[in-house]
Design a protein around this motif. Structure first.
Motif, PDB file in Angstrom:
ATOM      1  N   MET A 270       0.839  -1.200   0.000  1.00 35.33           N
ATOM      2  CA  MET A 270       0.000   0.000   0.000  1.00 35.33           C
ATOM      3  C   MET A 270       0.877   1.254   0.000  1.00 35.33           C
ATOM      4  SD  MET A 270      -2.819   1.238   2.807  1.00 35.33           S
ATOM      5  CE  MET A 270      -3.901  -0.131   2.405  1.00 35.33           C
ATOM      6  N   ILE A 271       0.571   2.168  -0.917  1.00 39.87           N
ATOM      7  CA  ILE A 271       1.342   3.400  -0.964  1.00 39.87           C
ATOM      8  C   ILE A 271       0.839   4.354   0.123  1.00 39.87           C
ATOM      9  CG2 ILE A 271       1.812   3.151  -3.416  1.00 39.87           C
ATOM     10  CD1 ILE A 271      -0.298   5.265  -3.954  1.00 39.87           C
ATOM     11  N   ARG A 272       1.756   5.182   0.613  1.00 43.08           N
ATOM     12  CA  ARG A 272       1.428   6.130   1.675  1.00 43.08           C
ATOM     13  C   ARG A 272       1.857   7.534   1.265  1.00 43.08           C
ATOM     14  NH1 ARG A 272       3.828   1.858   4.716  1.00 43.08           N
ATOM     15  NH2 ARG A 272       2.315   0.756   6.034  1.00 43.08           N
ATOM     16  N   SER A 273       1.055   8.500   1.675  1.00 46.06           N
ATOM     17  CA  SER A 273       1.432   9.896   1.488  1.00 46.06           C
ATOM     18  C   SER A 273       2.459  10.284   2.535  1.00 46.06           C
ATOM     19  CB  SER A 273       0.190  10.783   1.592  1.00 46.06           C
ATOM     20  OG  SER A 273       0.554  12.147   1.662  1.00 46.06           O
ATOM     21  N   MET A 274       3.168  11.377   2.283  1.00 46.01           N
ATOM     22  CA  MET A 274       4.108  11.892   3.282  1.00 46.01           C
ATOM     23  C   MET A 274       3.501  13.028   4.101  1.00 46.01           C
ATOM     24  SD  MET A 274       7.901  11.846   1.565  1.00 46.01           S
ATOM     25  CE  MET A 274       7.444  12.485  -0.045  1.00 46.01           C
TER      26      MET A 274
ATOM     27  N   LEU B 282       2.761  14.853  15.951  1.00 48.73           N
ATOM     28  CA  LEU B 282       3.615  14.518  14.811  1.00 48.73           C
ATOM     29  C   LEU B 282       3.030  15.154  13.561  1.00 48.73           C
ATOM     30  CD1 LEU B 282       4.172  10.690  15.497  1.00 48.73           C
ATOM     31  CD2 LEU B 282       5.624  12.592  16.214  1.00 48.73           C
ATOM     32  N   ARG B 283       3.830  15.940  12.871  1.00 49.88           N
ATOM     33  CA  ARG B 283       3.426  16.571  11.613  1.00 49.88           C
ATOM     34  C   ARG B 283       4.462  16.213  10.551  1.00 49.88           C
ATOM     35  NH1 ARG B 283       0.042  21.179  12.949  1.00 49.88           N
ATOM     36  NH2 ARG B 283      -0.035  21.462  15.215  1.00 49.88           N
ATOM     37  N   SER B 284       4.003  15.675   9.434  1.00 49.67           N
ATOM     38  CA  SER B 284       4.942  15.277   8.380  1.00 49.67           C
ATOM     39  C   SER B 284       4.534  15.906   7.053  1.00 49.67           C
ATOM     40  CB  SER B 284       4.985  13.749   8.235  1.00 49.67           C
ATOM     41  OG  SER B 284       3.758  13.241   7.755  1.00 49.67           O
TER      42      SER B 284
ATOM     43  N   PHE C 114      14.202  12.652   1.973  1.00 50.43           N
ATOM     44  CA  PHE C 114      14.690  11.687   2.945  1.00 50.43           C
ATOM     45  C   PHE C 114      13.888  11.833   4.233  1.00 50.43           C
ATOM     46  CE2 PHE C 114      18.203  13.231   0.285  1.00 50.43           C
ATOM     47  CZ  PHE C 114      18.565  12.041  -0.360  1.00 50.43           C
ATOM     48  N   LEU C 115      14.186  10.989   5.216  1.00 45.65           N
ATOM     49  CA  LEU C 115      13.544  11.101   6.516  1.00 45.65           C
ATOM     50  C   LEU C 115      14.285  12.157   7.332  1.00 45.65           C
ATOM     51  CD1 LEU C 115      11.403  10.119   8.486  1.00 45.65           C
ATOM     52  CD2 LEU C 115      13.016   8.376   9.271  1.00 45.65           C
ATOM     53  N   ASP C 116      13.578  13.218   7.678  1.00 49.03           N
ATOM     54  CA  ASP C 116      14.173  14.365   8.366  1.00 49.03           C
ATOM     55  C   ASP C 116      13.351  14.639   9.624  1.00 49.03           C
ATOM     56  OD1 ASP C 116      15.667  16.538   9.007  1.00 49.03           O
ATOM     57  OD2 ASP C 116      14.890  17.843   7.423  1.00 49.03           O
TER      58      ASP C 116
ATOM     59  N   GLY D 167      10.096  11.747   4.538  1.00 44.93           N
ATOM     60  CA  GLY D 167       9.255  12.840   4.997  1.00 44.93           C
ATOM     61  C   GLY D 167       9.963  13.700   6.026  1.00 44.93           C
ATOM     62  N   LYS D 168       9.610  14.969   6.042  1.00 41.72           N
ATOM     63  CA  LYS D 168      10.089  15.884   7.077  1.00 41.72           C
ATOM     64  C   LYS D 168       9.082  15.848   8.218  1.00 41.72           C
ATOM     65  CE  LYS D 168      11.396  20.689   7.954  1.00 41.72           C
ATOM     66  NZ  LYS D 168      11.517  22.049   7.375  1.00 41.72           N
ATOM     67  N   VAL D 169       9.500  15.318   9.352  1.00 45.33           N
ATOM     68  CA  VAL D 169       8.588  15.092  10.482  1.00 45.33           C
ATOM     69  C   VAL D 169       8.973  16.014  11.632  1.00 45.33           C
ATOM     70  CG1 VAL D 169       7.615  13.388  12.059  1.00 45.33           C
ATOM     71  CG2 VAL D 169       8.384  12.676   9.782  1.00 45.33           C
ATOM     72  N   GLU D 170       7.994  16.759  12.093  1.00 48.70           N
ATOM     73  CA  GLU D 170       8.195  17.625  13.262  1.00 48.70           C
ATOM     74  C   GLU D 170       7.537  16.975  14.471  1.00 48.70           C
ATOM     75  OE1 GLU D 170       6.085  21.587  14.329  1.00 48.70           O
ATOM     76  OE2 GLU D 170       7.901  22.165  13.228  1.00 48.70           O
ATOM     77  N   ILE D 171       8.316  16.804  15.537  1.00 47.04           N
ATOM     78  CA  ILE D 171       7.829  16.177  16.763  1.00 47.04           C
ATOM     79  C   ILE D 171       7.730  17.245  17.840  1.00 47.04           C
ATOM     80  CG2 ILE D 171       8.232  14.374  18.490  1.00 47.04           C
ATOM     81  CD1 ILE D 171      10.168  14.205  15.270  1.00 47.04           C
ATOM     82  N   ARG D 172       6.523  17.534  18.272  1.00 49.51           N
ATOM     83  CA  ARG D 172       6.296  18.515  19.331  1.00 49.51           C
ATOM     84  C   ARG D 172       5.833  17.794  20.595  1.00 49.51           C
ATOM     85  NH1 ARG D 172       5.778  23.983  18.126  1.00 49.51           N
ATOM     86  NH2 ARG D 172       5.987  24.496  15.906  1.00 49.51           N
TER      87      ARG D 172
END
Length: 301
Positions: free
Chosen positions: A1-5, A24-26, A31-33, A60-65
């Motif tokens: 299954m394909i996934r969006s970023m 979590l916001r992506s 690359f994985l950032d 994906g660029k993932v922001e972890i708050r």
């Protein structure tokens, strides 16, 4: 299954001392950032959180708050006087340098680390952060899958349009090649008649016709796009396999991007070989559809 970023997930974990919230916001990235925005009390949990996300996310660029909400207690015996004295001493030092500094509010003092609990430790918050992050990650993944399904539907619709164009060109290809050969032979005869109005003493009519037919065949081969159409069909078969989730659990976005580059290359070759207006229009339609698919694939993990 394909996934969006592009997705969002949030969760909260409660402890006897308060609660930890993780968001979590992506968004798109090659690359994985990972970017952490967490308080000092959660710095101990950064490495476990990084391992958790790295093991489950490909790109994906993932922001972890992260944030901590301490439980306020009304019981005076629950107040850690020692921690409160430390806060008072720190405030006194600040006032010595900045006399106009206002005193802290009661809510700020109660939120001071250790004021309401003597046995509060970073490990308690770290465990809660990992629990909240695991739940938030599940939400993020489900949102990615839903968005990935929508992207897959849009790409499949464009792929159907590409197949329709290819089928239409294949249907008219024999007649297009034949018409082009006839036009080319006629033009060659007119050119040679204009160059040698007196005829050809050194060459017979049959030899001249044979040479003209040979040249026409060579030029006909140059505009024969059957090979390009066949490769486009092959690429569409691979695209259907990827959209169907076969062998594309992770890294589907990069595979799709490469596939669309190859399809665009075939469309360019088709346009360069165009021997008629129909093929030229078909090549333009193909490039438009392929570019639309490629834009959607930029958001796929």
């Amino acid at each position: 299954m394909i996934r969006s970023m592009t997705a969002f997930g949030a969760a909260r974990a409660d402890t006897p001392h308060g609660s930890v919230s993780i968001e979590l916001r992506s968004v798109n990235s090659r690359f994985l950032d990972l970017h952490f925005r967490i308080p000092d009390e959660l710095r101990q949990s950064e490495m476990p959180l990084r391992e958790l996300l790295t093991a489950n996310l490909g790109r994906g660029k993932v922001e972890i708050r992260g944030s901590i909400t301490r439980r306020q207690r009304s019981d005076p015996d629950a107040i850690n006087v020692s921690a409160l004295e430390q806060a008072a001493a720190l405030y006194a030092k600040v006032r010595a340098v900045l006399p106009d500094t206002p005193p802290p509010r009661l809510s700020e003092l109660l939120a001071w680390p250790g004021v309401q609990s003597e046995d509060e430790g970073e490990s308690i918050w770290a465990e809660a952060a990992l629990t909240a992050a695991t739940e938030a990650l599940g939400q993020l993944q489900r949102a990615r899958e839903r968005e990935g399904q929508r992207l897959g539907v849009m790409i499949a619709e464009r792929a159907a349009g590409v197949l329709g164009v290819v089928t239409q060109v294949e249907k008219h290809l024999p007649q297009l090649v034949s018409d082009y050969r006839e036009r080319l032979a006629r033009k060659l005869r007119e050119t040679m008649d204009a160059a040698f109005p007196g005829g050809f003493q050194q060459i017979t009519g049959s030899e001249l016709s044979e040479r003209l037919a040979h040249e026409a065949t060579l030029f006909g081969l140059r505009i024969d796009v059957a090979e390009e159409l066949s490769r486009l069909r092959s690429h569409l078969t691979e695209l259907d396999r990827l959209l169907g989730g076969k062998g594309a659990d992770r890294g589907a976005g990069k595979r799709l991007d490469f596939l669309f580059q190859e399809m665009n290359r075939e469309a360019n070759t088709l346009g360069s070989k165009a021997g008629g207006l129909e093929v030229t229009r078909a090549a333009m339609d193909l490039k438009l559809l392929i570019e639309q698919m490629r834009e959607q694939a930029q958001n796929i993990e």
